[in-house]
Design a protein around this motif. Sequence first.
Motif, PDB file in Angstrom:
ATOM      1  N   ARG A  92       0.855  -1.195   0.000  1.00 61.49           N
ATOM      2  CA  ARG A  92       0.000   0.000   0.000  1.00 61.49           C
ATOM      3  C   ARG A  92       0.885   1.237   0.000  1.00 61.49           C
ATOM      4  O   ARG A  92       2.043   1.162   0.406  1.00 61.49           O
ATOM      5  CB  ARG A  92      -0.885   0.007   1.252  1.00 61.49           C
ATOM      6  CG  ARG A  92      -1.870  -1.139   1.279  1.00 61.49           C
ATOM      7  CD  ARG A  92      -2.801  -1.155   2.499  1.00 61.49           C
ATOM      8  NE  ARG A  92      -2.902   0.092   3.208  1.00 61.49           N
ATOM      9  CZ  ARG A  92      -2.645   0.234   4.510  1.00 61.49           C
ATOM     10  NH1 ARG A  92      -2.252  -0.779   5.240  1.00 61.49           N
ATOM     11  NH2 ARG A  92      -2.786   1.413   5.084  1.00 61.49           N
ATOM     12  N   PRO A  93       0.358   2.403  -0.436  1.00 57.23           N
ATOM     13  CA  PRO A  93       1.177   3.613  -0.443  1.00 57.23           C
ATOM     14  C   PRO A  93       1.763   3.908   0.944  1.00 57.23           C
ATOM     15  O   PRO A  93       1.030   4.142   1.903  1.00 57.23           O
ATOM     16  CB  PRO A  93       0.211   4.710  -0.889  1.00 57.23           C
ATOM     17  CG  PRO A  93      -0.858   3.986  -1.649  1.00 57.23           C
ATOM     18  CD  PRO A  93      -0.985   2.649  -0.960  1.00 57.23           C
ATOM     19  N   VAL A  94       3.070   3.883   1.023  1.00 56.40           N
ATOM     20  CA  VAL A  94       3.748   4.054   2.309  1.00 56.40           C
ATOM     21  C   VAL A  94       3.529   5.453   2.865  1.00 56.40           C
ATOM     22  O   VAL A  94       3.332   5.626   4.070  1.00 56.40           O
ATOM     23  CB  VAL A  94       5.251   3.715   2.165  1.00 56.40           C
ATOM     24  CG1 VAL A  94       6.026   4.062   3.419  1.00 56.40           C
ATOM     25  CG2 VAL A  94       5.420   2.236   1.838  1.00 56.40           C
ATOM     26  N   TRP A  95       3.536   6.466   2.005  1.00 55.74           N
ATOM     27  CA  TRP A  95       3.363   7.843   2.499  1.00 55.74           C
ATOM     28  C   TRP A  95       2.021   8.001   3.208  1.00 55.74           C
ATOM     29  O   TRP A  95       1.934   8.705   4.202  1.00 55.74           O
ATOM     30  CB  TRP A  95       3.536   8.868   1.380  1.00 55.74           C
ATOM     31  CG  TRP A  95       2.444   8.884   0.356  1.00 55.74           C
ATOM     32  CD1 TRP A  95       2.401   8.195  -0.819  1.00 55.74           C
ATOM     33  CD2 TRP A  95       1.229   9.634   0.416  1.00 55.74           C
ATOM     34  NE1 TRP A  95       1.233   8.456  -1.491  1.00 55.74           N
ATOM     35  CE2 TRP A  95       0.491   9.354  -0.756  1.00 55.74           C
ATOM     36  CE3 TRP A  95       0.685  10.521   1.346  1.00 55.74           C
ATOM     37  CZ2 TRP A  95      -0.742   9.917  -1.028  1.00 55.74           C
ATOM     38  CZ3 TRP A  95      -0.546  11.093   1.076  1.00 55.74           C
ATOM     39  CH2 TRP A  95      -1.247  10.790  -0.094  1.00 55.74           C
ATOM     40  N   ARG A  96       0.981   7.320   2.708  1.00 59.42           N
ATOM     41  CA  ARG A  96      -0.334   7.404   3.367  1.00 59.42           C
ATOM     42  C   ARG A  96      -0.285   6.760   4.753  1.00 59.42           C
ATOM     43  O   ARG A  96      -0.903   7.243   5.701  1.00 59.42           O
ATOM     44  CB  ARG A  96      -1.404   6.725   2.529  1.00 59.42           C
ATOM     45  CG  ARG A  96      -1.808   7.512   1.311  1.00 59.42           C
ATOM     46  CD  ARG A  96      -3.044   6.881   0.669  1.00 59.42           C
ATOM     47  NE  ARG A  96      -3.416   7.547  -0.546  1.00 59.42           N
ATOM     48  CZ  ARG A  96      -4.229   8.607  -0.593  1.00 59.42           C
ATOM     49  NH1 ARG A  96      -4.735   9.102   0.512  1.00 59.42           N
ATOM     50  NH2 ARG A  96      -4.519   9.160  -1.745  1.00 59.42           N
ATOM     51  N   GLN A  97       0.437   5.652   4.864  1.00 57.32           N
ATOM     52  CA  GLN A  97       0.549   4.966   6.153  1.00 57.32           C
ATOM     53  C   GLN A  97       1.301   5.832   7.165  1.00 57.32           C
ATOM     54  O   GLN A  97       0.894   5.934   8.324  1.00 57.32           O
ATOM     55  CB  GLN A  97       1.264   3.630   5.972  1.00 57.32           C
ATOM     56  CG  GLN A  97       0.478   2.640   5.128  1.00 57.32           C
ATOM     57  CD  GLN A  97       1.293   1.400   4.858  1.00 57.32           C
ATOM     58  OE1 GLN A  97       1.555   0.629   5.780  1.00 57.32           O
ATOM     59  NE2 GLN A  97       1.708   1.220   3.611  1.00 57.32           N
ATOM     60  N   VAL A  98       2.382   6.455   6.719  1.00 58.13           N
ATOM     61  CA  VAL A  98       3.162   7.318   7.609  1.00 58.13           C
ATOM     62  C   VAL A  98       2.317   8.524   8.026  1.00 58.13           C
ATOM     63  O   VAL A  98       2.287   8.895   9.208  1.00 58.13           O
ATOM     64  CB  VAL A  98       4.484   7.754   6.939  1.00 58.13           C
ATOM     65  CG1 VAL A  98       5.205   8.799   7.784  1.00 58.13           C
ATOM     66  CG2 VAL A  98       5.379   6.537   6.713  1.00 58.13           C
ATOM     67  N   ALA A  99       1.607   9.122   7.080  1.00 56.12           N
ATOM     68  CA  ALA A  99       0.735  10.257   7.403  1.00 56.12           C
ATOM     69  C   ALA A  99      -0.319   9.838   8.424  1.00 56.12           C
ATOM     70  O   ALA A  99      -0.603  10.580   9.368  1.00 56.12           O
ATOM     71  CB  ALA A  99       0.087  10.800   6.134  1.00 56.12           C
TER      72      ALA A  99
END
Length: 87
Positions: free
Chosen positions: A9-16
């Motif tokens: 899954r999009p990692v940036w979304r998870q970090v956000a």
Amino acid sequence: MSPELDRTRPVWRQVAAIIAARIADGEYPVGARVPSVVELSTEFGIASSTAQKALSHLKAEGLIRAEVGLGSFVAERSPKADAAEDA
């Protein structure tokens, strides 16, 4: 220890989402500095561009504000944003 990221899954979304949860939980209270791109890259083992995208998303959502040369900080919640959450 940082949470495991789902690389499918999009990692940036998870970090956000993780940073947003920390803000919601009060780990980063209003006015507190949030981790920098370099700090996020180190904590999560991600590219700096991915960390920057996560921070940009949080800024666009109104959760953080950036101050040139100082970093990013938890933004004050507006009554309008709080009302939208309650709806």
